[in-house]
Design a protein around this motif. Structure first.
Motif, PDB file in Angstrom:
ATOM      1  N   SER A 106       0.744  -1.326   0.164  1.00 29.44           N
ATOM      2  CA  SER A 106      -0.004   0.049  -0.130  1.00 29.44           C
ATOM      3  C   SER A 106       0.983   1.319  -0.158  1.00 29.44           C
ATOM      4  CB  SER A 106      -0.951   0.044   1.279  1.00 29.44           C
ATOM      5  OG  SER A 106      -1.533   1.384   1.524  1.00 29.44           O
ATOM      6  N   LEU A 107       0.570   2.136  -0.992  1.00 28.80           N
ATOM      7  CA  LEU A 107       1.421   3.321  -0.988  1.00 28.80           C
ATOM      8  C   LEU A 107       1.404   4.174   0.197  1.00 28.80           C
ATOM      9  CD1 LEU A 107       0.792   4.468  -4.965  1.00 28.80           C
ATOM     10  CD2 LEU A 107       3.061   3.439  -3.691  1.00 28.80           C
ATOM     11  N   ILE A 108       0.117   4.047   0.736  1.00 25.60           N
ATOM     12  CA  ILE A 108      -0.189   4.734   2.126  1.00 25.60           C
ATOM     13  C   ILE A 108       0.362   4.079   3.164  1.00 25.60           C
ATOM     14  CG2 ILE A 108      -1.816   6.123   3.434  1.00 25.60           C
ATOM     15  CD1 ILE A 108      -3.580   6.610   0.816  1.00 25.60           C
ATOM     16  N   ASP A 109      -0.094   3.085   3.477  1.00 22.03           N
ATOM     17  CA  ASP A 109      -0.201   2.245   4.798  1.00 22.03           C
ATOM     18  C   ASP A 109       1.245   1.679   4.814  1.00 22.03           C
ATOM     19  OD1 ASP A 109      -2.769   3.029   5.230  1.00 22.03           O
ATOM     20  OD2 ASP A 109      -3.490   1.152   4.645  1.00 22.03           O
ATOM     21  N   ASP A 110       2.053   1.168   3.877  1.00 28.51           N
ATOM     22  CA  ASP A 110       3.175   0.581   4.110  1.00 28.51           C
ATOM     23  C   ASP A 110       4.293   1.402   3.493  1.00 28.51           C
ATOM     24  OD1 ASP A 110       1.873  -2.113   4.553  1.00 28.51           O
ATOM     25  OD2 ASP A 110       1.652  -2.506   2.257  1.00 28.51           O
TER      26      ASP A 110
ATOM     27  N   ARG B  43      -8.175   5.304  -8.706  1.00 31.45           N
ATOM     28  CA  ARG B  43      -8.713   3.885  -8.541  1.00 31.45           C
ATOM     29  C   ARG B  43      -7.798   3.108  -7.507  1.00 31.45           C
ATOM     30  NH1 ARG B  43      -8.832   1.055 -13.960  1.00 31.45           N
ATOM     31  NH2 ARG B  43      -6.700   1.066 -13.792  1.00 31.45           N
ATOM     32  N   GLY B  44      -6.713   3.445  -7.490  1.00 26.83           N
ATOM     33  CA  GLY B  44      -5.915   2.896  -6.493  1.00 26.83           C
ATOM     34  C   GLY B  44      -5.087   1.692  -6.746  1.00 26.83           C
TER      35      GLY B  44
ATOM     36  N   SER C  96      -0.864  12.450  -0.163  1.00 25.20           N
ATOM     37  CA  SER C  96      -1.484  12.945  -1.262  1.00 25.20           C
ATOM     38  C   SER C  96      -0.650  13.630  -2.561  1.00 25.20           C
ATOM     39  CB  SER C  96      -2.855  13.800  -0.904  1.00 25.20           C
ATOM     40  OG  SER C  96      -2.319  14.861  -0.487  1.00 25.20           O
ATOM     41  N   ILE C  97       0.118  14.382  -1.874  1.00 23.76           N
ATOM     42  CA  ILE C  97       0.955  15.087  -3.057  1.00 23.76           C
ATOM     43  C   ILE C  97       1.991  13.973  -3.638  1.00 23.76           C
ATOM     44  CG2 ILE C  97       3.010  15.807  -1.275  1.00 23.76           C
ATOM     45  CD1 ILE C  97       1.849  17.955  -4.202  1.00 23.76           C
ATOM     46  N   ASP C  98       2.318  13.085  -2.979  1.00 19.88           N
ATOM     47  CA  ASP C  98       3.220  12.005  -3.345  1.00 19.88           C
ATOM     48  C   ASP C  98       2.584  11.287  -4.843  1.00 19.88           C
ATOM     49  OD1 ASP C  98       5.518  12.140  -1.864  1.00 19.88           O
ATOM     50  OD2 ASP C  98       4.254  11.225  -0.155  1.00 19.88           O
ATOM     51  N   PHE C  99       1.300  11.246  -4.784  1.00 24.08           N
ATOM     52  CA  PHE C  99       0.527  10.464  -5.903  1.00 24.08           C
ATOM     53  C   PHE C  99       0.633  11.499  -7.123  1.00 24.08           C
ATOM     54  CE2 PHE C  99      -1.576   8.143  -2.332  1.00 24.08           C
ATOM     55  CZ  PHE C  99      -1.670   7.189  -3.040  1.00 24.08           C
TER      56      PHE C  99
END
Length: 73
Positions: free
Chosen positions: A32-36, A66-67, A41-44
């Protein structure tokens, strides 16, 4: 010659690791980009730019949020 799925995964892993200042070994196809990986948000947006530039692609907002960019068969 077209890159293989493994080559694409490796290149994307390097892009993600570089963008998030993580070791490439921490980046896996199911992380997970966020959790792990601690993405914000700026990183996306940064990741979107890097992937689009590296591969000559253009993602719509719907595709980005979409993720998943799963390259599975």
């Amino acid at each position: 010659m077209n890159p293989t799925r493994d080559e694409l995964r490796q290149k994307i892993g390097i892009l993600v690791a570089d963008a998030l200042d993580r070791d490439v070994a921490e980046v896996s196809p199911h992380a997970s980009l966020i959790d792990d990986l601690g993405a914000e948000s700026i990183d996306f947006l940064d990741l979107q730019f890097r992937v689009e530039s590296a591969f000559g692609l253009k993602f719509t907002d719907d595709e980005l949020w979409r993720g998943s960019f799963d390259l599975a068969d």
